[in-house]
Design a protein around this motif. Structure first.
Motif, PDB file in Angstrom:
ATOM      1  N   THR A 127       2.117   2.236  -3.439  1.00 47.45           N
ATOM      2  CA  THR A 127       1.100   2.145  -4.488  1.00 47.45           C
ATOM      3  C   THR A 127       0.122   3.315  -4.371  1.00 47.45           C
ATOM      4  O   THR A 127      -0.280   3.897  -5.383  1.00 47.45           O
ATOM      5  N   HIS A 128      -0.241   3.691  -3.156  1.00 47.23           N
ATOM      6  CA  HIS A 128      -1.282   4.710  -3.010  1.00 47.23           C
ATOM      7  C   HIS A 128      -0.768   6.110  -3.376  1.00 47.23           C
ATOM      8  O   HIS A 128      -1.573   7.026  -3.532  1.00 47.23           O
TER       9      HIS A 128
ATOM     10  N   LEU B 185      -7.020  -0.559  -2.594  1.00 44.65           N
ATOM     11  CA  LEU B 185      -6.583   0.649  -1.865  1.00 44.65           C
ATOM     12  C   LEU B 185      -7.737   1.184  -1.005  1.00 44.65           C
ATOM     13  O   LEU B 185      -7.532   1.565   0.156  1.00 44.65           O
ATOM     14  N   SER B 186      -8.949   1.187  -1.572  1.00 45.76           N
ATOM     15  CA  SER B 186     -10.113   1.673  -0.805  1.00 45.76           C
ATOM     16  C   SER B 186     -10.404   0.785   0.394  1.00 45.76           C
ATOM     17  O   SER B 186     -10.740   1.269   1.477  1.00 45.76           O
TER      18      SER B 186
ATOM     19  N   PHE C  30       0.829  -1.217   0.000  1.00 46.57           N
ATOM     20  CA  PHE C  30       0.000   0.000   0.000  1.00 46.57           C
ATOM     21  C   PHE C  30       0.861   1.264   0.000  1.00 46.57           C
ATOM     22  O   PHE C  30       0.540   2.260  -0.655  1.00 46.57           O
TER      23      PHE C  30
ATOM     24  N   ARG D 185      -7.928   1.645   3.064  1.00 49.63           N
ATOM     25  CA  ARG D 185      -8.229   2.935   3.705  1.00 49.63           C
ATOM     26  C   ARG D 185      -9.414   2.847   4.658  1.00 49.63           C
ATOM     27  O   ARG D 185      -9.566   3.711   5.523  1.00 49.63           O
TER      28      ARG D 185
END
Lengths: 204, 204
Positions: A171-172, A191-192, A168, A195
């Protein structure tokens, strides 16, 4: 025992991995900040006491110093739900963490660092000559992740592990390195999900 | 249970790490060999079944496939004397294994591959342009190892661990990449110690 001390530069995704791991586990961390661009991790004192390699992050546990972001995450998380109980899965989690350091970070994080913090105009000819290869290899890493995540929620097993945290981190913020994430929809969904975890903290 | 199957190219130090780990532990391994230079790890069949990343080694356990050499070593050795019992030491072992993949292998192993197997005359201009940076970074990795080993026998704790095995693989053939090991006497002594271990096996 006193909280671990994280020797870090807040702009570094490698440092963020450790802070995210600690946050998800509810572990307190004390921060000691350095400016990489100002050479603060290359001073004789830093090299002699914190890390002879001149790199951050380094996690300090009492009087002992642990370099390498993924090793520090492992130290904090071993025995927790962020490390799978199954033997194969545990090794498979490390597999993705080694993939991150070998195939992902040197391409995606390096391009982000060059483009966002150093500035393209300030790159050496040798760095400029590597940009295309890093762009291609970074896209290959994202494509591999996207195919893997197309049929699953997390990298290993049924829940979030250190493999997700390690991947993450850069990547984010890959778009800061010029990588378009729209081409990788399964990565975007993952990713969501990450988060949305309880106790998630954003990068500074 | 059947022996694990190692998908490998015998010229690869990353594959050798796994064979050395298995040998030191007395674990049987079956080999399935590929020729990297002939593209045998990039066939559609290999990508679909063994490793979507197109790389070896991959350790096959039953129907599951585990890429990344250091993750495979971990799988074989977890719970054995090759992994320290102390929590910090265990993370510190992983620290050296991540160092190996980030700061050592991309420099020392890549130059060995280019010079010994590809041939300098066959390198692309872009590869030639990276040689000097890889030479410098490889020497820095060896110098760091030498300083660390100047006052100790093994990388972590009091005995041989996976950190030593991971770093031995490409260090002991570094001269094939043009690195002179005479400049690193503590590294040389450590190589000899490792070769003297019971059940040690040489690279093919």
């Amino acid at each position: 025992m006193a909280d671990p001390i994280l020797h870090e530069d807040p702009r570094s995704g490698n440092c963020y991995k450790i802070k995210l791991t600690a946050a998800l586990l509810g572990i307190g961390i004390e921060a000691s900040q350095y400016d990489i661009l100002a050479g603060e991790t290359r001073t004789p004192e830093f090299l002699a006491t914190v890390n002879a390699n001149g790199r951050i992050p380094v996690l300090q546990i009492g009087e002992r110093f642990l370099p390498e972001s993924n090793a520090a995450c492992w130290y904090l998380a071993e025995g927790s739900a962020l490390v799978p109980r199954d033997r194969f899965d545990r090794a498979d989690m490390l597999r993705w963490m080694f993939f991150e350091q070998y195939s992902h970070e040197p391409n995606i994080a390096t391009l982000r660092f060059w483009l966002r913090f150093v500035g393209e105009a300030n790159l050496s000819p040798q760095q400029k000559g590597q940009m295309m290869a890093k762009r291609i290899a970074g896209c290959e890493a994202l494509a591999l992740m996207d195919r893997h995540l197309a049929s699953r929620e997390w990298f290993v097993g049924d829940g979030v592990t250190l493999a997700d945290i390690a991947l993450f981190a850069y990547t984010h913020v890959a778009e800061e390195g010029g990588f378009g994430l729209d081409d990788y929809p399964a990565v975007g969904a993952w990713l969501s999900r990450l988060r949305s975890l309880p106790r998630f903290v954003a990068m500074d």
